[in-house]
Scaffold this motif. Structure first.
Motif, short mmCIF file in Angstrom:
data_model
loop_
_atom_site.label_atom_id
_atom_site.label_comp_id
_atom_site.label_asym_id
_atom_site.label_seq_id
_atom_site.Cartn_x
_atom_site.Cartn_y
_atom_site.Cartn_z
N TYR A 13 46.07 52.43 40.00
CA TYR A 13 46.41 51.27 40.79
C TYR A 13 47.26 51.67 41.98
O TYR A 13 48.32 52.27 41.82
N CYS A 66 44.74 47.34 45.06
CA CYS A 66 45.28 46.13 44.45
C CYS A 66 45.29 44.95 45.40
O CYS A 66 45.47 43.82 44.98
N GLY A 120 38.91 40.68 41.21
CA GLY A 120 39.32 41.58 40.13
C GLY A 120 38.39 41.37 38.96
O GLY A 120 38.22 40.24 38.50
N LYS A 133 36.74 42.84 35.01
CA LYS A 133 37.27 43.39 33.76
C LYS A 133 37.27 44.92 33.74
O LYS A 133 37.94 45.52 32.92
N PHE A 190 38.47 46.60 36.26
CA PHE A 190 39.63 46.98 37.04
C PHE A 190 40.92 46.50 36.40
O PHE A 190 41.90 47.21 36.33
N THR A 191 40.92 45.27 35.90
CA THR A 191 42.13 44.72 35.31
C THR A 191 42.13 44.98 33.80
O THR A 191 41.13 45.39 33.24
N HIS A 192 43.24 44.71 33.18
CA HIS A 192 43.34 44.95 31.74
C HIS A 192 42.70 43.84 30.93
O HIS A 192 42.09 44.09 29.92
N GLU A 193 42.85 42.59 31.34
CA GLU A 193 42.30 41.50 30.54
C GLU A 193 41.74 40.36 31.38
O GLU A 193 40.99 39.55 30.87
N ASN A 194 42.12 40.24 32.63
CA ASN A 194 41.77 39.07 33.42
C ASN A 194 40.76 39.38 34.51
O ASN A 194 40.67 40.51 34.98
N THR A 195 40.02 38.35 34.91
CA THR A 195 39.12 38.48 36.05
C THR A 195 39.45 37.38 37.03
O THR A 195 39.95 36.31 36.65
N LYS A 255 40.19 35.15 31.17
CA LYS A 255 40.77 36.23 30.36
C LYS A 255 39.64 36.84 29.54
O LYS A 255 38.93 36.15 28.82
#
Length: 145
Positions: free
Chosen positions: A34, A39, A60, A62, A64-69, A142
């Protein structure tokens, strides 16, 4: 003889430990790095995905992010991205432009810009464009892992 077995066991443990550390390094290195450059995401229509009813643009996803779009959808007048449906993930919709009709468990509401719509997990929901101009909205979801 016992000393040889102990030395072999120690060497085996050291090798296994080194292999585990290498595997851990490989796992860590596959996660996105990141930076301020990746970002911050400016909308560019040429990078959007054309759909049957307009466009989708992922700010964003899934991967790229940990849990969210975070996705922006643009829907042509009189159309919707899909029929009412349900899934285990909760979603938030936020209207940027246009007129939306929200559907939640058999009931509808018409709303314009600066309106949000929360869809709880497993609720039947949908959104459609009931206006005369493009409907532009954000979807925050999420990802269940």
């Amino acid at each position: 003889m016992k000393a040889s077995i102990i030395k072999i066991a120690i060497v085996t443990l050291i090798i296994q430990s080194m292999q585990a550390q290498e595997t851990k390094k490989e796992t860590v290195s596959t996660e996105p790095k990141y930076t301020i450059e990746n970002c911050v995401n400016h909308f560019e229509l040429e990078k959007a995905t054309k759909t049957k009813v307009g466009y989708q643009y992922w700010f964003g996803d899934k991967n790229f992010t940990h849990e969210n779009t975070l996705k922006m959808s643009i829907v042509e007048p009189g159309k919707s991205t899909h029929a009412p449906h349900h899934h285990p993930e909760e979603e938030f919709f936020y209207i940027l432009e246009g007129t939306a009709q929200f559907f939640l468990d058999g009931k509808t509401v018409v709303a314009g810009p600066n309106t949000s719509f929360y869809c709880p997990p497993n609720a039947e929901h949908g959104i459609s464009n009931v206006g005369k101009t493009d409907l532009k909205y954000l979807v925050i979801k999420k990802d269940l892992k």
